[in-house]
Structure formats: C-alpha cells, structure tokens
Design an enzyme around this catalytic site. Structure first.
Site, short mmCIF file in Angstrom:
data_model
loop_
_atom_site.label_atom_id
_atom_site.label_comp_id
_atom_site.label_asym_id
_atom_site.label_seq_id
_atom_site.Cartn_x
_atom_site.Cartn_y
_atom_site.Cartn_z
N HIS A 35 28.74 36.89 27.00
CA HIS A 35 27.77 35.83 26.70
C HIS A 35 27.75 35.52 25.21
CE1 HIS A 35 25.80 37.75 30.34
NE2 HIS A 35 25.90 36.50 30.72
N GLN A 146 34.92 31.89 31.63
CA GLN A 146 36.04 31.69 32.55
C GLN A 146 36.06 32.77 33.65
OE1 GLN A 146 38.28 29.38 33.10
NE2 GLN A 146 39.70 30.56 34.39
N ASP A 148 33.83 33.38 35.70
CA ASP A 148 33.35 32.69 36.90
C ASP A 148 34.13 31.39 37.05
OD1 ASP A 148 31.06 34.47 37.67
OD2 ASP A 148 30.49 33.99 35.62
N SER A 183 30.66 42.07 32.74
CA SER A 183 29.77 41.45 33.72
C SER A 183 28.41 42.13 33.63
CB SER A 183 30.34 41.64 35.12
OG SER A 183 29.33 41.45 36.09
O1 PAF Z 1 26.79 32.21 35.28
C1 PAF Z 1 25.56 32.45 35.37
O2 PAF Z 1 25.02 33.34 34.73
C2 PAF Z 1 24.70 31.59 36.30
O3 PAF Z 1 25.38 31.27 37.46
C3 PAF Z 1 24.15 30.33 35.62
C4 PAF Z 1 25.27 29.38 35.22
C5 PAF Z 1 23.35 30.72 34.39
C6 PAF Z 1 23.23 29.57 36.58
O4 PAF Z 1 22.15 30.35 36.96
#
Ligand code: PAF
Length: 277
Positions: A35, A146, A148, A183
């Site tokens: 993130h 990426q 996801d 993750s």
């Molecule tokens: O990838 C995520 O963490 C979630 O699917 C998102 C895009 C924040 C939507 O809740």
C-alpha cells in the site's frame, strides 16, 4: 495529514482543491509496504494524495473473513503520515451504505472470472464501493496494486463503461524478501503456513523460467505451475489460469502480454499472486 470521516466534509475538501491533481489510493487498511508503495507513487505524480480506509462489507460473502479482517487504524495513520499522505478518508459503514441502500454497480462478464468465479458477488461489492469513493473523492488518478490483477481489469472496465474521468494506475506487486506477495491477509498465516504460502510465488517463477526458455504451450505451463503447488501438501489450489489481462478470458496463444494468475488456500487463508508474461 487530516482524517476525514464524512462524505460531506471529504467532498468539500476535494471541491476546494479541484484545481490540483488529486491522487487516490483506496484501501481496506491493515497497510503494508505494498500500500505504501502506492502512496509514494501517488505522491510523485499528484499534488494531493487521499487514502481511503474502509473495510467494505459488500465485497465479502457471509462465509468469508469480514469480521476478523485486520483493523489497525492507528498504526495505518502513523504509516500514512510518514508516507506524506495528505488526507485519510475513513467513513463509517452507515456513511457509505445508508440504511436501505439497494443500488449496486456490476461489470457484467468480467466480474464472474478468476476471483469473481471463486467469490461470487465479490467484484460487485468492489465496483460499488470504488464508484462511490470516486464520486466522493473525485480523483484524477487512482492507484491500485497489480497483485489484485483481476480487480484492476474490472475497475478499468468500469471506469471506461461509466465514463469516470479517472486514470487508473496499476503499481507492481511488492514482495517479501523470500518472494511472498505482500497481503493484509498474510497475518493470518501460522509459521508453517507462511512457509507453504511460498509455493504460490515458486509456481509462478517456475512458469516464468519455462517461458523464458521458450515454452509457449499454455497447458504445459499451467500444469508445471499446478505441479509446483501440489508439492506442498499445505496448499489447496483454487485456480491457475493464463488469461488476457484486460478481458480475463483464457487465451490459446501467448502472443500478447498474458496474465498468469493463481489463487490457493493455505490453511483457511485464501492467497492470490500473479505475473505477466
Ligand atoms: O483492494 C482493496 O483493498 C479493495 O478491494 C478496495 C479496492 C479498497 C475496495 O474495497
């Protein structure tokens, strides 16, 4: 860094700064380096960076981990402050889903492939919340991981289909030193499961090596990946697919970029990983 709780206040701020380039990183919190890499990329490309933290109930089915999903809000805010995020939008559930809300956004077709096939209704929840967040935050650019890859494809299609004026940027997967894709769900893994989880990245590396050595036979590549997974008895395959990264449909020949995607259960934890050939 300012923490915003209501859609009304968030909209007022985005209206004030509408002349700037607004970068948006939607998250469900439990932040990790993956993130933070999105936030850093957003900081490079945009004037103002808004991060949302909202564990979205509609993307979990009743038998999934919504209630035990890690919630580490204070720690997340510390990390975001250090990464120089400008605003955190952390709405309550009632703010995003007013009582009696029955309106959903569905990308037909794509939402039933890969994770959408294994987790019916999951992408409807994702596209509904992301479109609501886009309406409130009004970003110019939104940043997604990426890891996801199916989510990225579904969101890109939603943005095209609904004419959202938002550029979607997919940022590379961030891995632990031993290859495990980062993750928020990795915290569920016991030490033994943590070792087994490496089978996912190992299976993808195996395919990459075969591909680099000239193998273009999709069945052979998938079967080599599955075999690598099967060598660890702690891993239960969900799917292993080689697909078009935009349509998520199976491909017959690898003449364009191909997405190799794997999902597997390690204990009760469902993990995903992928590479692009
Ligand atoms: O990838 C995520 O963490 C979630 O699917 C998102 C895009 C924040 C939507 O809740």
């Amino acid at each position: 860094m300012q923490i915003i709780r209501t859609a009304h206040e968030m909209r007022a701020i985005t209206r004030q700064i509408a002349a700037q380039t607004i970068g948006f990183v939607p998250t469900m919190g439990a932040l990790h380096e993956g993130h933070l890499s999105l936030v850093r990329t957003a900081k490079e490309k945009c004037d103002t960076v808004i991060v949302s933290i909202f564990v979205n109930p509609t993307q979990f089915s009743p038998n999934e981990d919504f209630t035990r999903y890690p919630r580490t809000f204070d720690q997340d805010c510390e990390l975001l402050k250090r990464a120089n995020a400008d605003f955190v939008f952390a709405p309550a559930t009632e703010e995003m889903y007013p009582s009696g809300a029955t309106t959903y956004v569905t990308v037909e077709g794509l939402s039933d492939r890969l994770d959408g096939k294994s987790r019916p209704g999951h992408f409807r929840g994702v596209t509904t919340i992301v479109s609501k967040l886009f309406h409130i935050v009004q970003p110019n650019i939104a940043f997604f991981g990426q890891k996801d890859a199916a989510q990225v494809a579904v969101i890109r299609k939603m943005v095209r289909d609904l004419n959202f004026p938002v550029e979607i940027v997919a940022c590379p997967i961030v891995r632990e030193k031993d290859g495990l894709a980062m993750s928020s769900r990795n915290v569920y893994l016991t030490p033994d499961e943590r070792k087994s989880a490496l089978a996912l990245s190992r299976s993808l590396q195996k395919i990459e090596t075969l591909f680099k050595n000239g193998n273009r036979n999709i069945e052979e590549l998938i079967s080599a990946g599955k075999q690598t997974l099967a060598e660890d008895s702690g891993v239960k395959l969900d799917y292993f697919s080689i697909v078009n990264p935009d349509t998520l449909e199976d491909i017959q020949n690898i003449d364009h970029p191909a997405l190799v995607a794997v999902a597997a259960y390690v204990g009760k934890t469902r993990l995903i990983d992928n590479i692009v050939l």
